[in-house]
Write a protein that holds these residues in place. Structure first.
Motif, mmCIF file in Angstrom:
data_model
loop_
_atom_site.group_PDB
_atom_site.id
_atom_site.type_symbol
_atom_site.label_atom_id
_atom_site.label_comp_id
_atom_site.label_asym_id
_atom_site.label_seq_id
_atom_site.Cartn_x
_atom_site.Cartn_y
_atom_site.Cartn_z
ATOM 1 N N ILE A 1 -5.066 4.636 6.395
ATOM 2 C CA ILE A 1 -6.350 4.175 5.866
ATOM 3 C C ILE A 1 -6.141 3.059 4.846
ATOM 4 C CG2 ILE A 1 -8.409 4.858 4.584
ATOM 5 C CD1 ILE A 1 -8.051 7.674 5.749
ATOM 6 N N ALA A 2 -5.070 3.158 4.055
ATOM 7 C CA ALA A 2 -4.795 2.130 3.050
ATOM 8 C C ALA A 2 -4.571 0.762 3.690
ATOM 9 C CB ALA A 2 -3.577 2.534 2.223
ATOM 10 N N ILE A 3 -3.898 0.736 4.834
ATOM 11 C CA ILE A 3 -3.670 -0.536 5.540
ATOM 12 C C ILE A 3 -5.002 -1.155 5.934
ATOM 13 C CG2 ILE A 3 -2.745 -1.586 7.639
ATOM 14 C CD1 ILE A 3 -0.479 0.529 7.492
ATOM 15 N N VAL B 1 0.837 -1.195 0.000
ATOM 16 C CA VAL B 1 0.000 0.000 0.000
ATOM 17 C C VAL B 1 0.870 1.243 0.000
ATOM 18 C CG1 VAL B 1 -1.884 -1.184 1.191
ATOM 19 C CG2 VAL B 1 -0.213 0.100 2.522
ATOM 20 N N ASP B 2 0.339 2.306 -0.575
ATOM 21 C CA ASP B 2 1.059 3.574 -0.586
ATOM 22 C C ASP B 2 0.061 4.700 -0.794
ATOM 23 O OD1 ASP B 2 3.319 5.125 -0.337
ATOM 24 O OD2 ASP B 2 3.810 5.080 -2.457
ATOM 25 N N TYR C 1 -4.775 7.007 -2.155
ATOM 26 C CA TYR C 1 -3.977 5.834 -1.797
ATOM 27 C C TYR C 1 -4.426 4.648 -2.637
ATOM 28 C CZ TYR C 1 -8.103 4.394 0.892
ATOM 29 O OH TYR C 1 -9.380 4.040 1.254
ATOM 30 N N ARG C 2 -3.595 3.604 -2.622
ATOM 31 C CA ARG C 2 -3.962 2.401 -3.355
ATOM 32 C C ARG C 2 -3.260 1.173 -2.792
ATOM 33 N NH1 ARG C 2 -0.938 1.994 -9.202
ATOM 34 N NH2 ARG C 2 1.192 2.495 -8.546
ATOM 35 N N ILE D 1 8.278 0.918 -3.216
ATOM 36 C CA ILE D 1 7.200 -0.052 -3.024
ATOM 37 C C ILE D 1 6.350 -0.126 -4.295
ATOM 38 C CG2 ILE D 1 5.561 1.622 -2.050
ATOM 39 C CD1 ILE D 1 4.825 -0.572 0.030
ATOM 40 N N PRO D 2 5.898 -1.329 -4.697
ATOM 41 C CA PRO D 2 5.127 -1.467 -5.946
ATOM 42 C C PRO D 2 3.883 -0.591 -6.033
ATOM 43 C CG PRO D 2 5.896 -3.607 -5.230
ATOM 44 C CD PRO D 2 6.252 -2.638 -4.127
ATOM 45 N N ALA D 3 3.345 -0.171 -4.892
ATOM 46 C CA ALA D 3 2.143 0.674 -4.907
ATOM 47 C C ALA D 3 2.493 2.157 -5.060
ATOM 48 C CB ALA D 3 1.343 0.467 -3.622
ATOM 49 N N ASP D 4 3.765 2.478 -5.182
ATOM 50 C CA ASP D 4 4.192 3.875 -5.303
ATOM 51 C C ASP D 4 3.549 4.533 -6.528
ATOM 52 O OD1 ASP D 4 6.107 6.104 -4.532
ATOM 53 O OD2 ASP D 4 6.752 5.700 -6.600
ATOM 54 N N PHE D 5 3.144 5.774 -6.376
ATOM 55 C CA PHE D 5 2.486 6.491 -7.462
ATOM 56 C C PHE D 5 3.494 7.101 -8.441
ATOM 57 C CE2 PHE D 5 -1.006 6.094 -4.545
ATOM 58 C CZ PHE D 5 -2.155 6.134 -5.318
#
Length: 207
Positions: A121-123, A80-81, A93-94, A200-204
């Protein structure tokens, strides 16, 4: 005296000991279940080895752990990020599946938020996603602040409630109520090691 190029130690075989030629060694281990043998350059080395355990001289053939990547990242995990333009500023977030790199969820853009609130919140959103899909994967975040909020069951933010962030505070409060009313130790929430593993793979990707 015949000069031998190699000496062979057989620890487990039809016959054990030190052999001076490959044919004798081969006959000793052929058709023997789970044999243990190795060649040495000198007789002295072979004699010493024959008195020890084969495990001390044979290379162990370890299999790769299928549950972890080469960098020791747990494969069955959700990353998540959050992204925030300003602090505070528009925030979203995603969550992304580490194994497939598929986006699992993406929030709306909240007009006024912070990265840490988004990560927190993403967690919780990731936990909700896992409950819906009946899985219990590891969750990775690069925010130690968000992890501490969950551990301490308390949100510590300098963001003041306003009309612009009213909806975000409502979502944040619901997330905190989830933390307060559930045993969070059942979920593995781990720090993503950016320095070792990269972003992190969720990075925007908005650096």
């Amino acid at each position: 005296m015949a000069k031998h190029s190699k000496f062979y130690v057989v620890w487990r075989g039809h016959q054990t000991g030190v052999f001076t030629d490959w044919e004798s060694c081969k006959k000793s281990v052929e058709a023997f279940k789970n044999p243990a043998f190795k060649s040495f350059k000198t007789e002295a080395e072979a004699i010493v080895a024959s008195r020890g355990r084969p495990e001390d001289f044979l290379e162990s053939k370890t299999k790769e752990d299928p549950t972890r990547s080469k960098n020791n990242i747990i494969i069955n995990s959700i990353c998540v990020d959050a992204a925030c333009s300003g602090n505070p500023g528009p925030m979203e977030y995603r969550g992304v599946d580490y194994k497939t790199k598929k986006q699992l969820f993406l929030s709306k853009v909240y007009p006024q938020g912070t990265n840490n609130i988004g990560e927190f919140i993403a967690i919780i959103h990731a936990i909700g996603w896992m409950q819906t899909h009946q899985v219990n994967n590891v969750i990775y975040t690069d925010s130690m602040t968000a992890i501490s909020w969950i551990r301490n069951k308390k949100i510590k933010t300098n963001l003041e409630p306003t009309e612009a962030n009213k909806e975000l505070f409502e979502v944040m409060d619901r997330a905190l109520q989830f933390v307060l009313s559930n045993d969070m130790s059942q979920y593995q929430i781990l720090k993503w090691e950016t320095e070792s593993w990269g972003e992190i793979p969720a990075d925007f990707g908005r650096k």
